[in-house]
Design an enzyme around this catalytic site. Structure first.
Site, PDB file in Angstrom:
ATOM      1  N   ARG A   1       0.843  -1.193   0.000  1.00  0.00           N
ATOM      2  CA  ARG A   1       0.000   0.000   0.000  1.00  0.00           C
ATOM      3  C   ARG A   1       0.876   1.239   0.000  1.00  0.00           C
ATOM      4  O   ARG A   1       1.907   1.282   0.661  1.00  0.00           O
ATOM      5  CB  ARG A   1      -0.899   0.027   1.243  1.00  0.00           C
ATOM      6  CG  ARG A   1      -1.863   1.207   1.264  1.00  0.00           C
ATOM      7  CD  ARG A   1      -2.549   1.341   2.606  1.00  0.00           C
ATOM      8  NE  ARG A   1      -1.608   1.582   3.692  1.00  0.00           N
ATOM      9  CZ  ARG A   1      -1.053   2.759   3.942  1.00  0.00           C
ATOM     10  NH1 ARG A   1      -1.311   3.810   3.208  1.00  0.00           N
ATOM     11  NH2 ARG A   1      -0.199   2.877   4.946  1.00  0.00           N
ATOM     12  N   VAL A   2       0.442   2.227  -0.765  1.00  0.00           N
ATOM     13  CA  VAL A   2       0.984   3.576  -0.667  1.00  0.00           C
ATOM     14  C   VAL A   2      -0.202   4.502  -0.460  1.00  0.00           C
ATOM     15  O   VAL A   2      -1.344   4.148  -0.736  1.00  0.00           O
ATOM     16  CB  VAL A   2       1.797   3.991  -1.921  1.00  0.00           C
ATOM     17  CG1 VAL A   2       3.100   3.217  -1.995  1.00  0.00           C
ATOM     18  CG2 VAL A   2       0.989   3.814  -3.185  1.00  0.00           C
ATOM     19  N   SER A   3       0.062   5.703   0.059  1.00  0.00           N
ATOM     20  CA  SER A   3      -1.021   6.603   0.453  1.00  0.00           C
ATOM     21  C   SER A   3      -1.638   7.386  -0.692  1.00  0.00           C
ATOM     22  O   SER A   3      -2.795   7.776  -0.632  1.00  0.00           O
ATOM     23  CB  SER A   3      -0.523   7.577   1.522  1.00  0.00           C
ATOM     24  OG  SER A   3      -0.114   6.857   2.659  1.00  0.00           O
ATOM     25  N   THR A   4      -0.853   7.646  -1.737  1.00  0.00           N
ATOM     26  CA  THR A   4      -1.377   8.462  -2.834  1.00  0.00           C
ATOM     27  C   THR A   4      -1.128   7.787  -4.170  1.00  0.00           C
ATOM     28  O   THR A   4      -0.249   6.931  -4.310  1.00  0.00           O
ATOM     29  CB  THR A   4      -0.704   9.856  -2.877  1.00  0.00           C
ATOM     30  OG1 THR A   4       0.678   9.684  -3.183  1.00  0.00           O
ATOM     31  CG2 THR A   4      -0.851  10.587  -1.549  1.00  0.00           C
TER      32      THR A   4
ATOM     33  N   GLN B   1       2.474   7.889  -5.625  1.00  0.00           N
ATOM     34  CA  GLN B   1       3.542   7.076  -5.047  1.00  0.00           C
ATOM     35  C   GLN B   1       3.655   5.738  -5.777  1.00  0.00           C
ATOM     36  O   GLN B   1       2.722   5.281  -6.425  1.00  0.00           O
ATOM     37  CB  GLN B   1       3.290   6.861  -3.551  1.00  0.00           C
ATOM     38  CG  GLN B   1       3.463   8.131  -2.742  1.00  0.00           C
ATOM     39  CD  GLN B   1       3.127   7.921  -1.278  1.00  0.00           C
ATOM     40  OE1 GLN B   1       2.053   7.435  -0.952  1.00  0.00           O
ATOM     41  NE2 GLN B   1       4.067   8.276  -0.412  1.00  0.00           N
TER      42      GLN B   1
END
Length: 194
Positions: free
Chosen positions: A7-10, A13
């Site tokens: 997972r990345v936040s944006t 990314q």
């Protein structure tokens, strides 16, 4: 099955570093997400949890990818344990539920205790703050949902006084809970208003 979760936040990314680590760790399937970790309401995380079977393993590059707080982590671990599966973090080597690892169990127990202590201290401080505010005459308490000018409750009382509806019907018409209506009616009867 060995599942990976990245997972990345944006959206800007990149997942490449995490994907390489999990592919190198032999994951059979990797769930990918580009979404904030502030909530567990992440579709791919929920999908992965829903397919877990006893003996499955989940691998993450580090715990910040799957959880954002110790409370969140403990809740996820409980779900994973209930399914008979295990979680392993590549970066946080102390967390490896895939083997009978007494250190992981010990550290999780200690962290759970610290988490509970934090909650207890917060509650204690809140009680102390309320007591001080009461002493100074500044504590007003929680606002009542069904105050004297609440239109739904007033309409419910009118319907009750008219005598044409049951409490259940009144509750459905006014969207006032039956228990709240019963309490209000009892209060009014004590005051002999009905």
């Amino acid at each position: 099955m060995i599942y990976g979760y990245v997972r990345v936040s944006t959206k800007e990314q990149n997942l490449d570093r995490q994907l390489k680590q999990l592919n190198d760790s032999g994951c059979d399937k990797i769930f990918r997400e580009k979404i904030s970790g502030a909530t567990t309401e992440r579709p791919e995380l929920q999908n992965m949890l829903s397919v877990l079977q006893p003996g499955d393993r989940i691998i993450v590059s580090d715990l910040t990818r799957i959880s954002r707080s110790s409370k969140d982590l403990f809740e996820l671990i409980e779900v994973i344990k209930e399914k008979g599966a295990a979680l392993k973090s590549l970066k946080d080597i102390w967390l490896d539920m895939t083997e009978d690892n007494p250190y992981s169990t010990f550290l999780l127990t200690v962290m759970a205790g610290v988490n509970q202590l934090e909650r207890d201290i917060t509650r204690m401080r809140q009680k102390e703050g309320i007591a001080i505010a009461k002493d100074k005459g500044r504590y007003v308490g929680r606002t009542k949902k069904y105050h004297d000018k609440h239109a739904g409750m007033n309409h419910a009382i009118e319907l009750y006084q008219a005598g044409r509806h049951t409490i259940k019907e009144i509750s459905e018409i006014t969207n006032v809970s039956k228990s709240a209506l019963y309490r209000k009616l009892a209060t009014l009867k004590d005051k002999q208003s009905i």
